[in-house]
Enzyme design. Sequence first.
Site, short mmCIF file in Angstrom:
data_model
loop_
_atom_site.label_atom_id
_atom_site.label_comp_id
_atom_site.label_asym_id
_atom_site.label_seq_id
_atom_site.Cartn_x
_atom_site.Cartn_y
_atom_site.Cartn_z
N CYS A 2 -8.80 8.92 25.63
CA CYS A 2 -8.14 9.42 24.42
C CYS A 2 -7.91 10.90 24.64
O CYS A 2 -8.85 11.70 24.63
CB CYS A 2 -9.02 9.18 23.19
SG CYS A 2 -8.36 9.90 21.66
N GLU A 117 -1.13 7.13 23.33
CA GLU A 117 -1.43 6.70 24.69
C GLU A 117 -0.12 6.48 25.42
O GLU A 117 0.91 6.21 24.80
CB GLU A 117 -2.27 5.42 24.68
CG GLU A 117 -2.94 5.11 26.00
CD GLU A 117 -3.76 6.27 26.54
OE1 GLU A 117 -3.20 7.05 27.37
OE2 GLU A 117 -4.93 6.42 26.14
#
Length: 266
Positions: A2, A117
Site C-alpha cells: 500500500c 494500486e
Amino acid sequence: MCGRYASFRDAQDLSDDLALAEIAEDARLLPPSWNVAPTDPVRIVVERPRRLEGGSTGEITRTLQLARWGLVPSWAKDPSVGARMINARSETLLDKPAFAKPLAVRRCLLPADGYYEWRRLELPPDAPARAGSKAKVPKQPYWIHPDDGGLAALAGLYEFWRDRSKADDDPDRWLVSATVVTTAASPDLERIHDRMPVILPRGAWDAWLDPAVGAEQAMGLVTGPQVAMATRPVGDAVGSVQNNRPSLIEADPDPRDPDVVTAGGA
C-alpha cells in the site's frame, strides 16, 4: 503493498464514526488528501492512557493523532529508515523486531476512504525499447474503496522515536510514525496486485485498538474477515505526488487495461 491512499473525511465525521474522545489540534487541522504518499503526515486513531498533571496517567482514551507515514523504530539512528517501512507484512509481524513490540502494545487505525494500486499489464509485442533499457511495462492505476462507501480503517502500528540531538524541553524531540499492515490480496483483488492493506471491519476496531489485547489475539484480527471492496480504473495523474485533488478518484474514461478488473460496486 500500500503506497498511496486517500483520506479526505472531515475530522468531526471521523470522530462520530470512530467514537473518538479527543482530536489533537494538528490532526484536526490536517487538510484532506486524495493522494497520501510515504513520509506524509497522516491521521491515526490510538487508545492510550490519558496524561494527567504531575506525570501520572488516567483512563484509556481513544484519540485522533498525527503521525508520519513510515515506521521509525525507537532504536533507529535516524528517521530516514521510515521511508522503507511504510508497510508491515502480516506474515512477519511477530518475528521482525521493528514490528513485534508495536503489534503487542502500539496498534492504531489509519482512517482512509480508499487506496490506490497499479496493475501491471502485458507489454505489447511491438513496444519500442528505450535506448539502453527494456521497454516500459504499462500499468493501470485503480481506486479501491469500501463497497458500501464506508470508512476504510487500515490496520496499522505506530512507534515513538526520540531525537537525541534535541533538548529535553524541545516539543519536536519526539517523532510519532506509523505503518500500514498488509496481507495477501483477496481473490477478487489479486488480479490487480498480490498484496493489499488489512482493512478491518467495524466489529474488529475495538479489539485492535485495545492495549489489553495481546499480539497473538491481534494476529487473529489481521487474518480474520475484511471489508468488501470495490474497484475503479483511474487516470495516471495519481502517479505524481504533486497531484492532489478529488478528480483523482474519478473513473478513467479510456482505461488502457484491456481487461478491467471489477469488484463490488463502481
